[in-house]
Design a protein around this motif. Structure first.
Motif, PDB file in Angstrom:
ATOM      1  N   PRO A   1       0.885  -1.228   0.031  1.00  0.00           N
ATOM      2  CA  PRO A   1       0.006   0.168  -0.199  1.00  0.00           C
ATOM      3  C   PRO A   1       1.085   1.921   0.125  1.00  0.00           C
ATOM      4  O   PRO A   1       1.668   0.688   1.027  1.00  0.00           O
ATOM      5  N   LEU A   2      -0.319   2.515  -0.224  1.00  0.00           N
ATOM      6  CA  LEU A   2       1.082   3.715  -0.421  1.00  0.00           C
ATOM      7  C   LEU A   2       1.196   3.816   0.773  1.00  0.00           C
ATOM      8  O   LEU A   2       0.661   3.540   2.189  1.00  0.00           O
TER       9      LEU A   2
ATOM     10  N   GLN B   1       2.662  -1.867  12.809  1.00  0.00           N
ATOM     11  CA  GLN B   1       1.337  -1.245  12.318  1.00  0.00           C
ATOM     12  C   GLN B   1       1.931  -0.532  11.985  1.00  0.00           C
ATOM     13  O   GLN B   1       2.111   0.850  12.252  1.00  0.00           O
ATOM     14  N   PHE B   2       1.647  -0.821   9.818  1.00  0.00           N
ATOM     15  CA  PHE B   2       1.684   0.975   9.436  1.00  0.00           C
ATOM     16  C   PHE B   2       0.084   1.611   8.874  1.00  0.00           C
ATOM     17  O   PHE B   2      -0.623   0.882   9.504  1.00  0.00           O
TER      18      PHE B   2
ATOM     19  N   LEU C   1      -0.647   5.431   7.335  1.00  0.00           N
ATOM     20  CA  LEU C   1      -0.607   5.959   5.688  1.00  0.00           C
ATOM     21  C   LEU C   1      -0.515   7.498   6.126  1.00  0.00           C
ATOM     22  O   LEU C   1      -1.303   8.200   7.414  1.00  0.00           O
TER      23      LEU C   1
ATOM     24  N   THR D   1       0.385  11.686   5.126  1.00  0.00           N
ATOM     25  CA  THR D   1       0.178  12.547   4.055  1.00  0.00           C
ATOM     26  C   THR D   1       0.304  14.001   4.767  1.00  0.00           C
ATOM     27  O   THR D   1       0.239  13.896   5.153  1.00  0.00           O
TER      28      THR D   1
ATOM     29  N   THR E   1       0.244  14.753   8.031  1.00  0.00           N
ATOM     30  CA  THR E   1      -0.781  14.276   9.476  1.00  0.00           C
ATOM     31  C   THR E   1      -0.248  13.178   8.959  1.00  0.00           C
ATOM     32  O   THR E   1      -0.154  12.333   7.948  1.00  0.00           O
TER      33      THR E   1
ATOM     34  N   TRP F   1      -2.230   9.499   9.965  1.00  0.00           N
ATOM     35  CA  TRP F   1      -3.574   8.885   9.918  1.00  0.00           C
ATOM     36  C   TRP F   1      -3.689   7.543  10.382  1.00  0.00           C
ATOM     37  O   TRP F   1      -3.433   6.679  10.026  1.00  0.00           O
TER      38      TRP F   1
ATOM     39  N   LEU G   1      -4.513   3.544  12.305  1.00  0.00           N
ATOM     40  CA  LEU G   1      -6.055   2.957  12.117  1.00  0.00           C
ATOM     41  C   LEU G   1      -7.002   3.317  12.607  1.00  0.00           C
ATOM     42  O   LEU G   1      -7.988   3.130  11.862  1.00  0.00           O
TER      43      LEU G   1
ATOM     44  N   SER H   1      -8.757   6.315  11.861  1.00  0.00           N
ATOM     45  CA  SER H   1      -9.330   6.897  11.324  1.00  0.00           C
ATOM     46  C   SER H   1      -9.693   6.949  10.660  1.00  0.00           C
ATOM     47  O   SER H   1     -10.711   6.976   9.205  1.00  0.00           O
ATOM     48  N   PHE H   2     -10.061   4.910  10.096  1.00  0.00           N
ATOM     49  CA  PHE H   2     -10.080   4.095   8.952  1.00  0.00           C
ATOM     50  C   PHE H   2     -11.598   2.991   9.795  1.00  0.00           C
ATOM     51  O   PHE H   2     -12.387   2.593   9.471  1.00  0.00           O
ATOM     52  N   LYS H   3     -11.781   3.684  10.681  1.00  0.00           N
ATOM     53  CA  LYS H   3     -13.569   3.327  11.479  1.00  0.00           C
ATOM     54  C   LYS H   3     -14.023   3.814  10.917  1.00  0.00           C
ATOM     55  O   LYS H   3     -14.494   5.431  10.511  1.00  0.00           O
ATOM     56  N   ALA H   4     -15.216   3.651  10.621  1.00  0.00           N
ATOM     57  CA  ALA H   4     -16.766   3.856   9.549  1.00  0.00           C
ATOM     58  C   ALA H   4     -17.608   4.679  11.664  1.00  0.00           C
ATOM     59  O   ALA H   4     -16.787   4.197  12.402  1.00  0.00           O
TER      60      ALA H   4
ATOM     61  N   ARG I   1     -12.145  11.940   2.252  1.00  0.00           N
ATOM     62  CA  ARG I   1     -13.132  11.659   3.566  1.00  0.00           C
ATOM     63  C   ARG I   1     -12.917  12.787   3.899  1.00  0.00           C
ATOM     64  O   ARG I   1     -11.974  13.508   4.613  1.00  0.00           O
TER      65      ARG I   1
ATOM     66  N   PHE J   1     -13.223   1.611   6.847  1.00  0.00           N
ATOM     67  CA  PHE J   1     -12.925   1.732   5.129  1.00  0.00           C
ATOM     68  C   PHE J   1     -11.322   1.839   5.548  1.00  0.00           C
ATOM     69  O   PHE J   1     -10.574   1.664   6.292  1.00  0.00           O
TER      70      PHE J   1
ATOM     71  N   TRP K   1      -6.524  -2.293  -0.633  1.00  0.00           N
ATOM     72  CA  TRP K   1      -5.733  -2.103   0.677  1.00  0.00           C
ATOM     73  C   TRP K   1      -6.177  -2.811   1.993  1.00  0.00           C
ATOM     74  O   TRP K   1      -6.568  -1.295   3.095  1.00  0.00           O
TER      75      TRP K   1
ATOM     76  N   PHE L   1      -1.604  -2.927   6.423  1.00  0.00           N
ATOM     77  CA  PHE L   1      -1.144  -2.525   7.455  1.00  0.00           C
ATOM     78  C   PHE L   1      -0.145  -2.799   8.528  1.00  0.00           C
ATOM     79  O   PHE L   1       0.327  -1.870   8.886  1.00  0.00           O
TER      80      PHE L   1
END
Lengths: 187, 187
Positions: free
Chosen positions: A98-99, A166-167, A169, A171, A178, A180, A182, A184-187, B116, B167, B180, B185
């Motif tokens: 992944p990126l 744990q990797f 993202l 950006t 910033t 992010w 993991l 931040s990936f919760k819905a 998002r 997400f 991904w 991750f």
């Protein structure tokens, strides 16, 4: 940019109708020549716990170490471009992950994308743009001889994330990015 | 591109020394005019369970619905550009979340980034490039009237991921992208 690339007339810098920024406008053929940031694509190629770096054989930063990366070309995806640069500069085949970082380098008018990548084998060789290519464990990284801020930042975050198991993202502006987590990936 | 934007001489298409691709080269001043993909930045602005879409007031795809997005400008970050477009096209202020999709649109020579974003309030208004702006629940999305493949794909993945409570990141060619999952991750 002084002349229209379509008709060779001298360009005027003005705000086109309906726009809010000055652009290079051709008073003769009406073309507007937009300039936008360019994308640099690269990888963090790993074999076991080591990372592959290239010693630059070209300016800027001749002789400094970098992750394999370069300008994204037309007719390729970001994924393909990142793997192409890894092959061209480091002679390494890898499986893309992944990126990991997407950093703005505003002064250079560039956005740098680095993907994680697992090397298929510890096989590599210097391409024409590299003086040397080498696998480095974390404690061997030549921190004072790294070519670019996006590279040192990406490597620093890579080792930090790896230690945490744990990797994620990362950006934004390379000088003020910033993270992010993991969460931040919760819905 | 027919003429050098630096000196107005006719350009030749040839492979520069040390390169492996044909470029627009100026035989007079020596400039090489590279062309690379452009970045489009945008958001998936949400308020509660609804997503904000804009009805395009410009070509291409006049009258079709889209997520707020546009060309990234010089002197801005991807984050700032995405929020700028959200403000300009949809009159909405939002708090940026992580990158959700990064899709290559090879034919258009573009890479589309969608982040998002949570709207600060249910306040919005059509900018000059929009005919209308509206919040849509999933079942109200005008799927047959969406402007671009990157928008329909981003919305489809957004609702899929949201249903799963998680997400993740989706990148690559919009016609053949890679998901991904959070497992990718793990260090």
């Amino acid at each position: 940019m002084k002349f229209c690339s379509g008709c060779a007339s001298p360009l005027l810098y003005q705000v086109p109708e309906g726009d809010n920024r000055e652009r290079a406008c051709c008073p003769s053929c009406g073309a507007i020549h937009y300039v936008n940031p360019k994308i640099v694509v690269g990888t963090i190629p790993t074999f076991g716990n080591k990372v592959l770096l290239c010693k630059r054989a070209i300016e800027p930063r001749y002789g400094f170490w970098t992750l394999p990366a370069g300008f994204m070309e037309l007719n390729e995806t970001t994924h393909a471009g990142a793997l192409r640069e890894t092959w061209e500069e480091a002679g390494a085949k890898a499986t893309l992950g992944p990126l990991f970082t997407m950093f703005d380098v505003i002064r250079a008018e560039q956005v740098h994308l680095f993907f994680r990548a697992q090397m298929d084998a510890p096989e590599f060789s210097a391409g024409v743009e590299s003086l040397d290519v080498k696998l480095f464990a974390e404690e061997e990284i030549p921190w004072d001889e790294l070519a670019f801020k996006t590279v040192s930042k990406t490597l620093t975050l890579f080792f930090e994330d790896r230690r945490q198991g744990q990797f994620t993202l990362h950006t934004g502006d390379v000088y003020d990015h910033t993270d992010w987590p993991l969460d931040s990936f919760k819905a």
